[in-house]
Design an enzyme around this catalytic site. Structure first.
Site, PDB file in Angstrom:
ATOM      1  N   GLY A   1       2.312  11.538   4.965  1.00  0.00           N
ATOM      2  CA  GLY A   1       1.026  12.222   4.996  1.00  0.00           C
ATOM      3  C   GLY A   1       1.147  13.636   4.463  1.00  0.00           C
TER       4      GLY A   1
ATOM      5  N   CYS B   1       8.814   9.699   6.199  1.00  0.00           N
ATOM      6  CA  CYS B   1       8.450  11.065   5.813  1.00  0.00           C
ATOM      7  C   CYS B   1       7.688  11.748   6.952  1.00  0.00           C
ATOM      8  CB  CYS B   1       7.663  11.060   4.501  1.00  0.00           C
ATOM      9  SG  CYS B   1       7.592  12.677   3.687  1.00  0.00           S
ATOM     10  N   TYR B   2       6.377  11.928   6.845  1.00  0.00           N
ATOM     11  CA  TYR B   2       5.613  12.496   7.954  1.00  0.00           C
ATOM     12  C   TYR B   2       5.820  11.666   9.220  1.00  0.00           C
ATOM     13  CZ  TYR B   2       1.634  14.466  10.542  1.00  0.00           C
ATOM     14  OH  TYR B   2       0.840  15.085  11.485  1.00  0.00           O
TER      15      TYR B   2
ATOM     16  N   HIS C   1      10.553   8.085   0.704  1.00  0.00           N
ATOM     17  CA  HIS C   1       9.529   7.044   0.564  1.00  0.00           C
ATOM     18  C   HIS C   1      10.185   5.762   0.036  1.00  0.00           C
ATOM     19  CE1 HIS C   1       5.885   9.335   1.479  1.00  0.00           C
ATOM     20  NE2 HIS C   1       6.526  10.365   0.951  1.00  0.00           N
TER      21      HIS C   1
ATOM     22  N   GLU D   1       8.933   2.915   0.086  1.00  0.00           N
ATOM     23  CA  GLU D   1       7.917   2.003  -0.425  1.00  0.00           C
ATOM     24  C   GLU D   1       7.677   2.124  -1.920  1.00  0.00           C
ATOM     25  OE1 GLU D   1       5.559   5.558   1.270  1.00  0.00           O
ATOM     26  OE2 GLU D   1       7.507   4.570   1.511  1.00  0.00           O
TER      27      GLU D   1
ATOM     28  N   GLY E   1     -18.632 -14.324 -11.618  1.00  0.00           N
ATOM     29  CA  GLY E   1     -17.731 -14.833 -12.634  1.00  0.00           C
ATOM     30  C   GLY E   1     -16.365 -14.194 -12.567  1.00  0.00           C
TER      31      GLY E   1
ATOM     32  N   ASP F   1     -12.574 -12.549  -7.796  1.00  0.00           N
ATOM     33  CA  ASP F   1     -12.810 -12.410  -6.358  1.00  0.00           C
ATOM     34  C   ASP F   1     -13.944 -13.313  -5.889  1.00  0.00           C
ATOM     35  OD1 ASP F   1     -10.908 -10.471  -6.662  1.00  0.00           O
ATOM     36  OD2 ASP F   1     -12.303  -8.799  -6.533  1.00  0.00           O
TER      37      ASP F   1
ATOM     38  N   LYS G   1      -5.264  -8.203  -4.562  1.00  0.00           N
ATOM     39  CA  LYS G   1      -5.712  -8.936  -5.749  1.00  0.00           C
ATOM     40  C   LYS G   1      -4.716 -10.009  -6.183  1.00  0.00           C
ATOM     41  CE  LYS G   1      -8.756  -7.971  -8.234  1.00  0.00           C
ATOM     42  NZ  LYS G   1     -10.151  -8.448  -8.378  1.00  0.00           N
TER      43      LYS G   1
END
Length: 542
Positions: free
Chosen positions: A67, A94-95, A188, A190, A244, A247, A398
């Site tokens: 953060g 981190c934070y 980090h 990630e 179309g 999703d 997605k």
């Protein structure tokens, strides 16, 4: 809780082993969820201010994100102390590391040297201590290249904690509680810049939290079909918008698989669709997927209400309101037409193709997060709308939707179609939306996508489109001076649509597209390219 023939059907976080990510406002928080999903481990994100004591489920582990705040400042966000009553492993990033240290003795201060970018991490082994202490770094070697982004750091090692890694600037780069599975890392893990980040998350989730790696689209699809049937019942009917795009198509196919003809798909032609969109969608959904589809031409209604409007947020609200109104009217019409038939009955449910990134971007709470923009399909329904909301894709990213679509038998060209925003071309025209402006952007977009397909780039690009800028420039066409409009091209690469980078299309390709647009689209004399990454930009221009 819904039930199907008396069998309870829970939401995914109550069925699958789930890691809870608490967001402190980091731009990377969503990546933590993505890394876990890639390991077939379900994960959900909540705001760091969430009332953990009110959760009606228990995660197998909790991760505290990074953060932009300092834990020692007034007003800095802090997690509830109930976190430590859950009795599950905790990993602070981190934070999140500093939050753990702050809760265990206030051992955080501003660093004399900020640490941004790559750093060499040295792992320290602790033989002879509790078995959990070295588990986080099992199989990761003795040193790692990691990505740092922090100014604050730990001033002292909290009581009852042990150091398990350090860098030249951070002597407490990774720590662990000596008795409890509470871990903190300063970097980090990630982001892809950090080596072996996925392996670290696997160690935490699988070896420390004992999470089952049972999150697959096959398992989710089967459960969601059962959940839909339980929610809707044996006679309930659902109406849903289709465009179309992947999703809405996947959501519609999932709903059709669950309840058949009791699902009524509606394509609202709002006048803001791409070239030949309405005709293409009708052919695809009815002839190829067997979905019951009604096409409503409400283009005049939408364009009339958009007249004179230039503010993008106002455009979205106008389009959203009209969308709701058209749906209510169409639902009544479909119900009236079905009266007396086997499918007679009121339409009680509205299907929406909301995805997890939509949910994340629309979270708003006091503290580190703020609303970025209004999504037309997030945040509930107006009180005046007499339909209940059903969002079967709400928990998915997605790429997960695409996998689910292929498993449902949807043709690959539909599954891999680039996203198209709910407000349509209205937010690709920067300024007032008029029929003439729509004709320009529609034709320019068609040329751009046509050239992308011809070049074999379509599947390599995550999203591409043409937008019309509210500017004019001087040009010379046919020995005549013109003062015409400017088209902006945008093509990005991304895996989750939460972050994105621009695609390098090559000078020859750019020149070919620019030449076609200027020659074929009347009213355009220049073509620009938007190469802004997300963040700081968004994928759409509005």
């Amino acid at each position: 809780m819904a039930s199907n023939n008396g069998i309870p059907i829970d939401e995914p976080h109550k069925t699958f082993s789930t890691i809870l990510v608490l967001d402190f406002g980091s731009q990377y928080s969503h990546l933590i969820c993505r890394r876990l999903r890639d390991l077939n481990i379900f994960s959900v994100m909540l705001a760091c201010t969430a009332k953990l004591s009110e959760l009606d489920w228990t995660p197998v582990g909790v991760i505290l994100s990074g953060g932009p705040y300092s834990v020692y400042e007034d007003g800095a966000p802090h997690v509830e102390e109930d976190l430590y009553k859950l009795g599950v492993p905790i990993l602070g990033i981190c934070y999140g590391l500093q939050e753990i240290a702050w809760r265990h003795g206030r051992n955080v201060l501003a660093g004399q040297h900020r640490e941004y970018g790559h750093a060499r991490l040295r792992i320290q082994r602790n033989e002879g201590k509790a078995p959990h202490i070295d588990k986080l770094f099992e199989g990761l070697g003795d040193d790692l290249e990691v990505w740092m982004s922090h100014g604050d750091k730990l001033s002292n090692l909290p009581a009852s904690f042990t150091v398990i890694a350090e860098t030249d600037n951070s002597p407490f780069a990774a720590i662990v509680h000596e008795e409890k599975p509470y871990y903190g890392i300063q970097w980090h893990a990630e982001v892809t810049h950090s080596n072996l980040g996925s392996k670290l998350f696997e160690n935490f989730a699988v070896r420390i939290c004992h999470a089952r790696q049972d999150w697959t689209m096959s398992a989710f699809g089967d459960q969601e079909i059962n959940r839909i049937r339980a929610l809707v019942g044996s006679k309930g009917q659902v109406i849903g918008a289709v465009s179309g795009g992947v999703d809405s198509t996947v959501a519609a196919k999932l709903m059709h698989s669950a309840i058949g003809s009791r699902f009524h798909a509606v394509l609202v032609n709002n006048g803001l669709l791409r070239l030949n969109e309405a005709e293409t969608v009708h052919e695809t959904l009815t002839a190829h997927l067997g979905i019951n589809l009604t096409v409503v031409d409400a283009s005049n209604r939408f364009l009339t209400d958009l007249k004179g409007v230039t503010d993008p947020e106002q455009k979205r609200k106008i389009i959203g309101k009209n969308f709701i109104d058209v749906f209510q009217e169409t639902a009544k019409s479909i119900a009236a037409e079905a009266e007396g038939s086997e499918s007679a009955g009121p339409i009680e449910w509205l299907l929406q193709g909301t995805l997890y990134p939509d949910v994340i971007e629309s979270i708003s709470f006091r503290g580190p997060s703020a609303t970025i923009k209004t999504h037309h399909n997030v945040g509930g329904l107006p009180a005046a709308m007499h339909l209940k909301l059903i969002e079967p894709l709400r928990e998915l990213f997605k790429d997960e939707v695409r996998v689910l679509g292929e498993q449902l038998g949807i043709p690959s060209d539909l599954v891999w179609r680039h996203p198209f925003p709910g407000p349509g071309l209205a937010i690709r025209i920067l300024g007032e939306v008029t029929p003439s402006q729509l004709a320009i952007v529609r034709q320019a977009d068609h040329i751009f996508i046509d050239e992308i397909r011809k070049a074999g780039l379509y599947r390599k690009i995550s999203q591409a489109f043409a937008a019309l800028l509210p500017l004019k420039a001087v040009g010379v066409m046919g020995d005549k001076r013109v003062h015409d409009q400017i088209i902006a091209l945008r093509a990005v690469e991304t895996t989750d649509f939460m972050t994105a980078t621009s695609c390098d299309l090559g000078q020859e390709f750019r020149q070919r597209v620019s030449t076609r647009i200027v020659n074929e689209v009347e009213g355009v004399c220049r073509v620009f390219e938007d190469i802004t990454s997300k963040p700081p930009g968004t994928i759409e221009l509005e």
